[in-house]
Design an enzyme around this catalytic site. Sequence first.
Site, PDB file in Angstrom:
ATOM      1  N   GLU A   1      -9.602  10.835  -5.827  1.00  0.00           N
ATOM      2  CA  GLU A   1      -8.454  10.585  -4.931  1.00  0.00           C
ATOM      3  C   GLU A   1      -8.156  11.762  -4.005  1.00  0.00           C
ATOM      4  OE1 GLU A   1      -4.725   9.454  -6.720  1.00  0.00           O
ATOM      5  OE2 GLU A   1      -3.984   8.807  -4.793  1.00  0.00           O
TER       6      GLU A   1
ATOM      7  N   HIS B   1       0.820  -1.198   0.000  1.00  0.00           N
ATOM      8  CA  HIS B   1       0.000   0.000   0.000  1.00  0.00           C
ATOM      9  C   HIS B   1       0.868   1.268   0.000  1.00  0.00           C
ATOM     10  CE1 HIS B   1      -3.182   2.723   1.944  1.00  0.00           C
ATOM     11  NE2 HIS B   1      -3.608   2.451   0.739  1.00  0.00           N
TER      12      HIS B   1
END
Length: 659
Positions: free
Chosen positions: A341, A209
């Site tokens: 985002e 991640h």
Amino acid sequence: RWVVVVTALLVVTVSADINVAHKQQDINHLLYKITSPIKSSFNDLKEMSETWNPREHMDLCSDGGAAVEWLMGELENHRLLKQHHWFSLFNDRQRTEALWLFEVFMQCTDFEVFRNNAAYFREHMNEGEFVYALYAAVTHSDIGQYIVLPPLYEITPHLFTNSEIINKAYTALMTQTPGNFRMNFTGSKRNTEQRVAYFGEDIGINSHHVHWHLDFPFWWNRDKIDRKGELFFWAHHQLVARYDAERLSNYLPPVDELYWDSPIKDGFAAHTSYKYGGEFPTRPDNKEFEDVEGVACARDIKLLESRIRDAIALGYIININGSHTDINNEHGIDILGDIIESSAYSPNAAYYGSLHNQAHRVLGAQADPKRKFGMPPGIMEHFETATRDPAFFRLHKYINGIFKEHKDKLPPYTEQELLYSNVNITNVKVSKLSTYFEDFVFDVSNALDTPESFSYVSVTATISRLNHEPFTYNIHVQAKHDDEVTVRIYITPKRDENNIVLDIDESRWGAILLDTFWTKVHAGDNVITRKSSQSSVAIPDRVPFFELLEDADEAVANDAQLLHQEIRGCGHPMRLLLPKGTKEGLDFWLDVIVTSGDDAVHDELTIENHGSTHGYCGIHGMKYPDKRPMGFPFDRRIPEIGVFKVPNQHGQVVKIFHH
Ligand SMILES: *[C@@H]1O[C@H](CO)[C@@H](O)[C@H](O)[C@H]1NC(C)=O
Ligand SMILES: *[C@@H]1O[C@H](CO)[C@@H](O)[C@H](O)[C@H]1NC(C)=O
Ligand SMILES: *[C@@H]1O[C@H](CO)[C@@H](O)[C@H](O)[C@H]1NC(C)=O
């Protein structure tokens, strides 16, 4: 064609000469015990950190020293974040500082300047900012090519392990007895969410991640990264699909999405502390959303959401100059990804805001929304730690729902779009699929500051992690003529948590990409054999930091070559390719789709995989290799199974066992 390949190989070996060993050694030494001064036995670096003045070498910066000038100015005016303080990328000021350092690195004309500037700023800037800037620069700068970044869980172990381990590590150090400690997942058996903590707290997933966000930073405003917004959708969508599959095998329903008007059902106690700055805040169960001072109100976030949903309903977004861009097409997802985002590519951040980033901050600050208690940022405010909190998956389920709304507005794939008439799949054989838990040991000694007079004490943590037996697919196909083909392999849970068989249009959104690759078929019968270890969505274990240290030191001492193969940190851990099975076997659909090699964006993909991890991470510095939308063909509605079942598609039920 072969000439090209041979030359390419030569170039690789020539540029990966002794130089790489020196570079690797310097990067290792810069990252060694990041919160202590550079070790005096790292002669060169130590000297540079004391004598090098970045201002005196601005001629070696391609921007003429503008970045150095700014950073030095801030430093001299004591405006930079001090050392021994937490750092969060979501903090605007801290990010600005880290990015100026990144800029300094990116402007260096050779490695030596890069290294010397790094040595200087390591000793003068906040350690968190330094590590972030260095990782980002090694990832993106040409200078960083062939350097292997050490696994972050061994560089900043605080963000990957829990306070109990750190405390025990200190005891080991003080008593000078080597120690190995078992790391437990947070929470207790009373918390049902605990059953899947092994996934959210898997240090390999955490590392993936962070690296995904390093490869595709939201702040990126340099050269265009291909389909970055779509990758944001896809990588996170797949994380959620994987998480739901883990929940299923642990007898839990799929994760519910986040609602701004309802309490956050599951609290989270991180049991993790900052190296400096205290414990990560704890969020109790059923916490009502509170507005966060200086960040956002729940009301504002809902407004952003409705603007985005309007755009989806209308089929276009409004650009900053008022013009419209149509999103009712296969590129729409890329624009929506940028908007949600929100990345620096967002065509209208003033209007669409930054839903995802703000949500991370709002969730992270729920323990102290009014900043009354001076709490440090929460678990959701670091890419390293975010997936530990079940709220991370709730948030991404919610965001995923917005993306799905868009995808569901697009027409289903037609038979013509799905059919590749050159190939019929006649059979797919796959060896037994089984998962198990194993112990994994990693080093946490970098977490401890030690006076140089202390002798080295090994301190390690043992963690239980999911793995699977290696397996192989044999895909039998009949082809009319020789051709290059694109192969995609997915698994999808067959039933829901109530054991009800799901219809394909219900289950498709849970499809998990296991592999995608290019190969050749010949006229007649073919068997395409592919091993699980070749998967293009997964990476092998990272090279442990101590191995990197030893290898580089040895190579430098012997004037030898250093060539670590697996460089990218982005990609799911290979171990997690399969979701956990059950004792009696959990049913999944295994789908294989073979389409034309024309789906490839680059030549030679059948022989050159460009770092082998393109599925969720693209190819570094190049276009995403597959022309089709990510998730094809499961990303669109499937109202007619008859249309979907073309002869170049093959679905069968497989069982995943756990032992
Ligand atoms: C992990 O759990 C075991 C058993 O519950 C316990 O004995 C051990 O001390 C725990 N380890 C840590 C580091 O808390
Ligand atoms: C408005 O912005 C869009 C997208 O950035 C651009 O394509 C278009 O040319 C701009 N139009 C005008 C009139 O400036
Ligand atoms: C695939 O099967 C169909 C019948 O199901 C047949 O018409 C077609 O010619 C076959 N194609 C190949 C490449 O064998």
